[in-house]
Design an enzyme around this catalytic site. Sequence first.
Site, PDB file in Angstrom:
ATOM      1  N   ILE A 412       0.821  -1.214   0.000  1.00  0.00           N
ATOM      2  CA  ILE A 412       0.000   0.000   0.000  1.00  0.00           C
ATOM      3  C   ILE A 412       0.854   1.263   0.000  1.00  0.00           C
ATOM      4  O   ILE A 412       0.323   2.371  -0.122  1.00  0.00           O
ATOM      5  CB  ILE A 412      -0.946   0.024   1.219  1.00  0.00           C
ATOM      6  CG1 ILE A 412      -0.146  -0.120   2.521  1.00  0.00           C
ATOM      7  CG2 ILE A 412      -1.988  -1.066   1.096  1.00  0.00           C
ATOM      8  CD1 ILE A 412      -1.010  -0.041   3.770  1.00  0.00           C
ATOM      9  N   GLY A 413       2.167   1.111   0.120  1.00  0.00           N
ATOM     10  CA  GLY A 413       3.056   2.274   0.100  1.00  0.00           C
ATOM     11  C   GLY A 413       4.460   1.868  -0.279  1.00  0.00           C
ATOM     12  O   GLY A 413       4.914   0.771   0.043  1.00  0.00           O
ATOM     13  N   ASP A 414       5.133   2.749  -1.002  1.00  0.00           N
ATOM     14  CA  ASP A 414       6.486   2.451  -1.472  1.00  0.00           C
ATOM     15  C   ASP A 414       7.314   3.721  -1.373  1.00  0.00           C
ATOM     16  O   ASP A 414       7.102   4.673  -2.118  1.00  0.00           O
ATOM     17  CB  ASP A 414       6.438   1.951  -2.918  1.00  0.00           C
ATOM     18  CG  ASP A 414       7.769   1.374  -3.369  1.00  0.00           C
ATOM     19  OD1 ASP A 414       8.736   1.439  -2.585  1.00  0.00           O
ATOM     20  OD2 ASP A 414       7.842   0.866  -4.503  1.00  0.00           O
ATOM     21  N   GLY A 415       8.256   3.755  -0.438  1.00  0.00           N
ATOM     22  CA  GLY A 415       9.128   4.907  -0.277  1.00  0.00           C
ATOM     23  C   GLY A 415      10.490   4.653  -0.875  1.00  0.00           C
ATOM     24  O   GLY A 415      10.729   3.643  -1.544  1.00  0.00           O
ATOM     25  N   ASN A 416      11.402   5.589  -0.631  1.00  0.00           N
ATOM     26  CA  ASN A 416      12.750   5.453  -1.167  1.00  0.00           C
ATOM     27  C   ASN A 416      13.513   4.313  -0.513  1.00  0.00           C
ATOM     28  O   ASN A 416      14.350   3.674  -1.153  1.00  0.00           O
ATOM     29  CB  ASN A 416      13.523   6.762  -0.971  1.00  0.00           C
ATOM     30  CG  ASN A 416      12.956   7.890  -1.804  1.00  0.00           C
ATOM     31  OD1 ASN A 416      12.489   7.663  -2.916  1.00  0.00           O
ATOM     32  ND2 ASN A 416      12.985   9.098  -1.267  1.00  0.00           N
ATOM     33  N   PHE A 417      13.244   4.059   0.771  1.00  0.00           N
ATOM     34  CA  PHE A 417      14.008   3.061   1.502  1.00  0.00           C
ATOM     35  C   PHE A 417      13.123   2.016   2.173  1.00  0.00           C
ATOM     36  O   PHE A 417      13.647   1.120   2.820  1.00  0.00           O
ATOM     37  CB  PHE A 417      14.871   3.740   2.577  1.00  0.00           C
ATOM     38  CG  PHE A 417      15.791   4.788   2.029  1.00  0.00           C
ATOM     39  CD1 PHE A 417      17.033   4.439   1.520  1.00  0.00           C
ATOM     40  CD2 PHE A 417      15.421   6.116   2.006  1.00  0.00           C
ATOM     41  CE1 PHE A 417      17.876   5.399   1.007  1.00  0.00           C
ATOM     42  CE2 PHE A 417      16.261   7.085   1.498  1.00  0.00           C
ATOM     43  CZ  PHE A 417      17.492   6.727   0.996  1.00  0.00           C
ATOM     44  N   ALA A 418      11.818   2.130   2.051  1.00  0.00           N
ATOM     45  CA  ALA A 418      10.923   1.212   2.752  1.00  0.00           C
ATOM     46  C   ALA A 418       9.698   0.906   1.899  1.00  0.00           C
ATOM     47  O   ALA A 418       9.309   1.682   1.026  1.00  0.00           O
ATOM     48  CB  ALA A 418      10.488   1.807   4.094  1.00  0.00           C
ATOM     49  N   ASP A 527      10.284  18.021  13.443  1.00  0.00           N
ATOM     50  CA  ASP A 527       9.620  18.095  12.138  1.00  0.00           C
ATOM     51  C   ASP A 527       8.106  18.058  12.310  1.00  0.00           C
ATOM     52  O   ASP A 527       7.405  17.326  11.600  1.00  0.00           O
ATOM     53  CB  ASP A 527      10.095  16.956  11.235  1.00  0.00           C
ATOM     54  CG  ASP A 527       9.767  17.219   9.765  1.00  0.00           C
ATOM     55  OD1 ASP A 527       9.599  18.397   9.405  1.00  0.00           O
ATOM     56  OD2 ASP A 527       9.677  16.257   8.990  1.00  0.00           O
TER      57      ASP A 527
END
Length: 756
Positions: A412-418, A527
């Site tokens: 359901i999600g795709d990041g740069n490192f995960a 942040d």
Amino acid sequence: MSFGRDMELEHFDERDKAQRYSRGSRVNGLPSPTHSAHCSFYRTRTLQTLSSEKKAKKVRFYRNGDRYFKGIVYAISPDRFRSFEALLADLTRTLSDNVNLPQGVRTIYTIDGLKKISSLDQLVEGESYVCGSIEPFKKLEYTKNVNPNWSVNVKTTSASRAVSSLATAKGGPSEVRENKDFIRPKLVTIIRSGVKPRKAVRILLNKKTAHSFEQVLTDITDAIKLDSGVVKRLYTLDGKQVMCLQDFFGDDDIFIACGPEKFRYQDDFLLDESECRVVKSTSYTKIASASRRGTTKSPGPSRRSKSPASTSSVNGTPGSQLSTPRSGKSPSPSPTSPGSLRKQRISQHGGSSTSLSSTKVCSSMDENDGPGEGDELGRRHSLQRGWRREESEEGFQIPATITERYKVGRTIGDGNFAVVKECIERSTAREYALKIIKKSKCRGKEHMIQNEVSILRRVKHPNIVLLIEEMDVPTELYLVMELVKGGDLFDAITSTSKYTERDASGMLYNLASAIKYLHSLNIVHRDIKPENLLVYEHQDGSKSLKLGDFGLATIVDGPLYTVCGTPTYVAPEIIAETGYGLKVDIWAAGVITYILLCGFPPFRGSGDDQEVLFDQILMGQVDFPSPYWDNVSDSAKELINMMLLVNVDQRFSAVQVLEHPWVNDDGLPENEHQLSVAGKIKKHFNTGPKPSSTAAGVSVIATTALDKERQVFRRRRNQDVRSRYKAQPAPPELNSESEDYSPSSSETVRSPNSPF
């Protein structure tokens, strides 16, 4: 005088001394000044002195206590560093981050920690040193982490010597060849920056075509033919710049070629549908066969050709046409090929040679196109390395301890490192998110992930996104996270039909409760922004906010100096680089409160010029312009002023925010006037429609500490920054605590009279 002359003549050959004394002598027995040994030595000494003064001393610096950092080589010369303080400042910019040396480089130790360096003259050519802040020296085997190939010019006198000394002469060809062990036959795709559709070429890199980084850049320039001329920079699809030859042989195989022109991430690094199709057509079977052609001994001019020639011969099509014929053969390197020699090393990196970037940009097409030759190839790779393909499409095996307790679903999600997957607890049917971090993507920066996870382990609060469970295996890190499905703070405001001060007060109540808890643990978030505040919907219909994304969070045990965060919400003491602590979170919360009540931030820059924004933040002048603030209560304005005080000691703490009448309902206006802020938020912030209500929560979970490196920004200090920063008046009647150490609240924190 005789003794001095003997000292001066030590470097001359003994057999020439007699000739020099007798040649050109006058009647008085003194040697001629023109031909004397003293004159010759005087000239030589002068040249040597000038040369030594100009020559840079090459030394290596490590970070104190960082066992993963391989060190950085500095060339120390008087021209580059006029003082020891200038060197410390430059090392701070290079080595300091939110985890390591957050207070900057203040001390330099010798490699054994027995001596502190206090001047540039004490630095010795070829030696190694350890940089620290105010903490004591941590004794580690720093040199054991160093690749011996860090300098081509090393000449060791004995094999047992721990630290190599550097020579100024260039190494020979044999030394260069030893440093190219990382080179293996690889086919890379180069996409030119500019207007889409963009030209792309494939280039074969091997030991015959990749002699140096500069030579590869030249070959790429000849092949890609940029409108702006020479290729100056290369980037991966993740935005990481290629800095050396070894970067070509990492996990990425698609690169963006840029000239001197400026680039934008959304324009240059994101591939459109046609480019995804082109990249997908780059079959890895083709790469394997090309690799075999590059390594086998075959006659013909292709063995002597450079990269562009290799491009045309390998592709068989012009550079702009990337479609290649399908082949059913799977890559199987020969026993003597670099691929077979590195099989164990590749498996540690996560296995398949398929680039994570290329998989990511084409994932939407892969779902619709059905199984293809690339899928079959990946399946063969997974079987060779013992992975269970049916459990994970990305090519890693999910541990049985997780699959026994949780049912893992689709990505359901795709990041740069995960990667983030659906995760349902089998016993309770409760829905979570499984965050999978590939360690091959984090190599050399594992400490940043460890810092983030260690903080998530410590925090447990109803207004914070929780870490449920974790599992660490050699190739991946698995984190079961709480999944918040109500969108982010901006989604809640822009989607509601009625929005009043009471709603904004409840939101600040949730946020201040989370900050109070974190500060009681001496944790600063750094942040806090609307995108990291997620909306949690309770069963009774009420809502609360949960704070997520702890990539920049750290423990506060002294003043911090790392300039990081999101510019709109960053506190003035961060910009001034005078040292900061926990209350930077209060400043960010004050900015958010201002936005909640009017729809735009209190400090605004002009275009891309952040200096204007930073100058406004340093001044700290908060205005409440009409007519946007005409219907907002004076109590809310007073609270915002106290949260946005430039003077840190006078700025409210989290406890004081929670005790303020506007937050605990005593100061809220009786007539609930509806606030019209949704339109202004859409105008001033990027709040486009999201694919689903869970998109915001998944995006926060998919972010890691490594993604936060882009948020560590540097600002050139102005001479008047500190004076302006310290000149701000503070109300004398307030005497608040400088830090917030209040105990945490164990009950669910929600405003009693608000949906939040």
